[in-house]
Design an enzyme around this catalytic site. Structure first.
Site, PDB file in Angstrom:
ATOM      1  CB  CYS A   1      -4.609  -1.662   4.270  1.00 53.68           C
ATOM      2  SG  CYS A   1      -3.751  -1.762   5.876  1.00 53.68           S
TER       3      CYS A   1
ATOM      4  CE  LYS B   1      -7.411   1.365   3.459  1.00 56.34           C
ATOM      5  NZ  LYS B   1      -6.095   1.710   4.078  1.00 56.34           N
TER       6      LYS B   1
ATOM      7  CD  GLU C   1      -2.673   1.028   2.688  1.00 55.40           C
ATOM      8  OE1 GLU C   1      -2.261   0.270   3.598  1.00 55.40           O
ATOM      9  OE2 GLU C   1      -3.696   1.728   2.803  1.00 55.40           O
TER      10      GLU C   1
END
Lengths: 288, 288
Positions: B150, B113, B40
């Protein structure tokens, strides 16, 4: 909260299983256990190993003396009982169910297994109508308990809905075992998958999870299942608190329901769910 | 499919990270890697450790030379690249994103995300607008790949929707680490939770999962994060195929996408989902 997990071989008759379970309940009550958890269909050998119409005789109706008996055991021992059983609802409708008896012997609630497996040796779709009560945690004197059964454990949706409805812990009575034809490596993978997926429900939902399996070898002339035990309690980070092995074992475990508040402040998953973007979960598959 | 996972310390400047990554891509190409996965926001130190308006200068626009450069690297090395980056979409709208470059250098797709954390040292809600592209697997020459980032890894819904849309594997670029103030026991619990929840997505969906984390200590004057590495590949039963430790490591792993067919026949979870009973997943909470 003091919990007792009963991991045992299944005897051949319902009567033997009742009298053995009764002794275990008395022992647990002496140790001030709050709730005792039996494994899936614990009164019967795992009859779903074969297709036999006569097995429907094993099912209990709501007015069964056996259900009344366990209600009395809960009351007289001041202990809540997670009572998994083969339910006869009416002619032609049978469920794989659990009654939760509260400490006063009352029926706090019932759960009917929602996800029904069907594989060689686990012919459950022949016996059980899939549950129609949904995923509803059961309120009792100990709190709000999400009871799910065996195959349900592979579906994150079931655990999540219980948590969204306020369940403070999840309990999975289960009956799962090895196929002797699989290699040791494959058997270990399966056991580890089973532990991992259930621990993940604890983690995703910051809740303790309790899972109770049977042990022992059961067979008909075609199938052999070696039930793998490994009953366990894990905390809201998925950490093992206690875990049994492959043989008969009765676990007595203290479970702290207050941990979840602390974990949910540190790992605030519920704050961040994108629930308006989850509608596709309600689809069978999204074809492209 | 040959996959390369790049677990490394982050250098202080974007230029250093670009030139280091370029060398790694060349090395991977020599080993006939099909797809290389960076962690990331791999071009930047983890700036979300503090609130600083000037950090918005680190973001890349669609027409950035850096994006063009990585597209060229993909093309000239015949390698697909999972390229996580800080995206500037317009004034005041920034995302934590990933571009998937196909082997021919084309942009196969983008993921933004969806779940944004916000905790001491992870002030992501200050920087990132939550993604608006939903959970869409990206089609490329290697298949259909579900890329998530994540914090997404804690949400079973994200993995499930990717699988329902036909993703053949899941890839999680990530940046997560220990808070030095936590005990070793607590740190181990957190790491194990992180491994377990991601392995559970493999199990629930019978898919391989790839997770790539950074390593190294990063700090500002208030916070210190020791990124914990432990990048891994697991198969569709959640079994580890390869796992890195706590230090810099580049993994080269063969991933067999055909295993999923076999596993889904043996463990047919998708057959048995009670999808008509999952509507409550789309609720924030069900108050009683």
């Amino acid at each position: 909260m003091k919990v007792c997990l009963v991991q045992k071989n299944c005897n051949f008759t319902i009567d033997e299983n009742i009298s053995q379970s009764e002794k275990i309940i008395l022992e647990a009550a002496k140790k001030n256990v709050d709730i005792i958890v039996f494994s899936e269909l614990f009164l019967c050998r795992y009859f779903c190993i074969s297709y036999e119409q006569k097995n429907f005789d094993l099912a209990l109706e709501d007015n069964s003396k056996i259900i009344k008996h366990f209600s009395n055991l809960a009351f007289s021992n001041n202990i809540a009982i997670v009572f998994p059983y083969f339910e006869k609802r009416t002619q032609g409708i049978y469920h794989n169910s659990v009654i939760l008896f509260d400490k006063d012997g009352s029926i706090a609630g019932k759960y009917r297994k929602m996800h029904i497996p069907d594989d060689p040796g686990y012919f459950e779709k022949f016996y059980f109508t899939p549950g129609d009560l949904g995923f509803e945690p059961i309120n009792c004197s100990l709190g709000k308990i999400g009871i799910l059964i065996c195959w349900d454990q592979w579906f994150p949706e079931a655990a999540r809905i219980m948590a969204l409805k306020g369940a403070q812990m999840l309990i999975y009575p289960t009956a799962i075992g090895f196929d002797g034809k699989d290699s040791k490596l494959e058997q270990n993978k399966q056991l580890d998958s089973w532990l991992t997926i259930q621990r993940s429900h604890a983690i995703a939902n910051s809740l303790p999870v309790i899972s109770v399996n049977r042990v022992g070898l059961e067979s008909d002339n075609k199938q052999k299942i070696k039930f793998w035990g490994n009953s366990f309690v894990c905390g809201p980070q998925g950490e093992f608190i206690e875990k049994a092995g492959y043989t008969e074992q009765i676990l007595f475990v203290d479970v702290d329901l207050n941990q979840s508040e602390k974990i949910r402040r540190t790992w605030p998953f519920f704050r961040d769910r994108r629930y308006k973007d989850y509608a596709e979960i309600s689809r069978c598959f999204i074809d492209t």
